[in-house]
Write an enzyme that holds these catalytic residues in place. Structure first.
Site, short mmCIF file in Angstrom:
data_model
loop_
_atom_site.label_atom_id
_atom_site.label_comp_id
_atom_site.label_asym_id
_atom_site.label_seq_id
_atom_site.Cartn_x
_atom_site.Cartn_y
_atom_site.Cartn_z
N ASP A 1 17.15 -4.33 33.55
CA ASP A 1 17.02 -5.52 33.10
C ASP A 1 15.55 -6.04 33.89
O ASP A 1 15.40 -6.20 35.04
CB ASP A 1 18.18 -6.62 33.90
CG ASP A 1 17.78 -8.15 33.61
OD1 ASP A 1 16.84 -8.26 32.92
OD2 ASP A 1 18.79 -8.70 34.02
N TYR B 1 7.29 -20.73 25.33
CA TYR B 1 6.76 -19.22 24.80
C TYR B 1 5.34 -19.26 24.69
O TYR B 1 4.91 -18.16 25.27
CB TYR B 1 7.35 -18.90 23.55
CG TYR B 1 6.97 -17.84 22.92
CD1 TYR B 1 7.76 -16.61 23.52
CD2 TYR B 1 6.24 -17.48 22.01
CE1 TYR B 1 7.49 -15.46 22.88
CE2 TYR B 1 6.07 -16.31 21.26
CZ TYR B 1 6.57 -15.18 21.99
OH TYR B 1 6.24 -13.88 21.43
N LYS C 1 2.86 -16.60 27.06
CA LYS C 1 1.99 -15.73 26.35
C LYS C 1 0.34 -16.04 26.76
O LYS C 1 -0.27 -15.14 26.88
CB LYS C 1 2.24 -15.86 24.94
CG LYS C 1 3.52 -14.90 24.53
CD LYS C 1 3.55 -13.72 24.81
CE LYS C 1 4.77 -12.84 24.32
NZ LYS C 1 5.07 -11.53 24.80
#
Length: 251
Positions: free
Chosen positions: A63, A159, A163
């Site tokens: 994980d 998100y 990034k």
């Protein structure tokens, strides 16, 4: 690619989509590929499908959002295979909320998977390459969303922020490696929309999924082909950023 035959590559998020395609491409090229992912059964299915190819695939359940789990997986690679020559930081998550509607556990998970795991993996890989004094390559599977935000608000929470962090991290590490005159390359590979299961896992509704289904898109193999291309460049050539979009993508 001949210089990578028999070398060790780690691919995170290797159980499906882009990660599975990259793992397959590297095994075909003769690398010893360790696939990190939570879903061990899917990794084992992949391992069976890769039987008979030039290289070899190793399953390592992990994980990446858990620091101890991730570091333990890298230690396993060091103990069992001697170290890392290629790292592909591919694991990533997205969710179907707007940022202002998201909650702290969700934000923390996205940051841990998309950025912190990439940072930890990069440190582990560089330490391995330096300790053995070998050339190496780190490829961060980034996104066009790491360079530009959507023109209208979209339900992708933070998100883009995670990034953008990967973009900055890649360039930071490149400069540190250049200052040390290291023979280690690092690349940010930024795709546009790729048709994978990531949207289904993010629980978008059927209407949104249908719109994405008809949008211009790339296939996972398009990204794995790009990874092979980047790895195949001469040692004096470093592709620092490679952006890949589907034809006619509007973003």
């Amino acid at each position: 690619m001949d210089r990578w035959v028999g070398k060790v590559a780690v691919v995170t998020g290797a159980s499906a989509g882009i990660g599975a395609a990259i793992a397959e491409a590297l095994v075909k090229e003769g690398l010893l590929v360790v696939g990190f992912a939570r879903r061990q059964v899917k990794l084992e299915v992949l391992a069976k499908s890769f039987h008979g190819l030039k290289g070899k695939f190793y399953v390592k359940q992990c994980d990446v959002s858990n620091e101890e789990d991730l570091v333990a997986a890298f230690n396993w690679v060091k103990t069992e295979l001697g170290g890392i020559d290629v790292l592909v930081n591919n694991a990533g998550v997205i969710n179907s909320r707007k940022f202002l509607d998201d909650d702290i556990p969700s934000l923390r998970n996205m940051l841990n998977v998309n950025f912190v795991a990439t940072a930890i993996g990069t440190q582990e890989a560089v330490a391995s390459m330096r300790s053995r004094k070998v050339p190496g390559h780190i490829i961060n599977i980034n996104s066009v969303a790491g360079h530009v935000t959507p023109p209208v608000p979209m339900a992708i929470s933070a998100y883009c922020s995670t990034k953008y962090a990967v973009t900055a991290l890649t360039e930071t590490v490149r400069k540190e490696l250049a200052a040390a005159n290291a023979e280690i390359k690092i690349t940010s590979l930024s795709p546009g929309f790729v048709a994978t299961e990531i949207l289904q896992k993010a629980s978008y509704d059927a209407t949104v999924l249908e719109k994405f289904r008809h949008a211009p898109h790339l296939e996972p193999k398009d990204i794995s082909d790009a990874v092979v291309y980047v790895l195949g460049t001469p040692q004096n050539v470093q592709i620092t950023e490679l952006t890949i979009r589907p034809l006619n993508e509007a973003m």
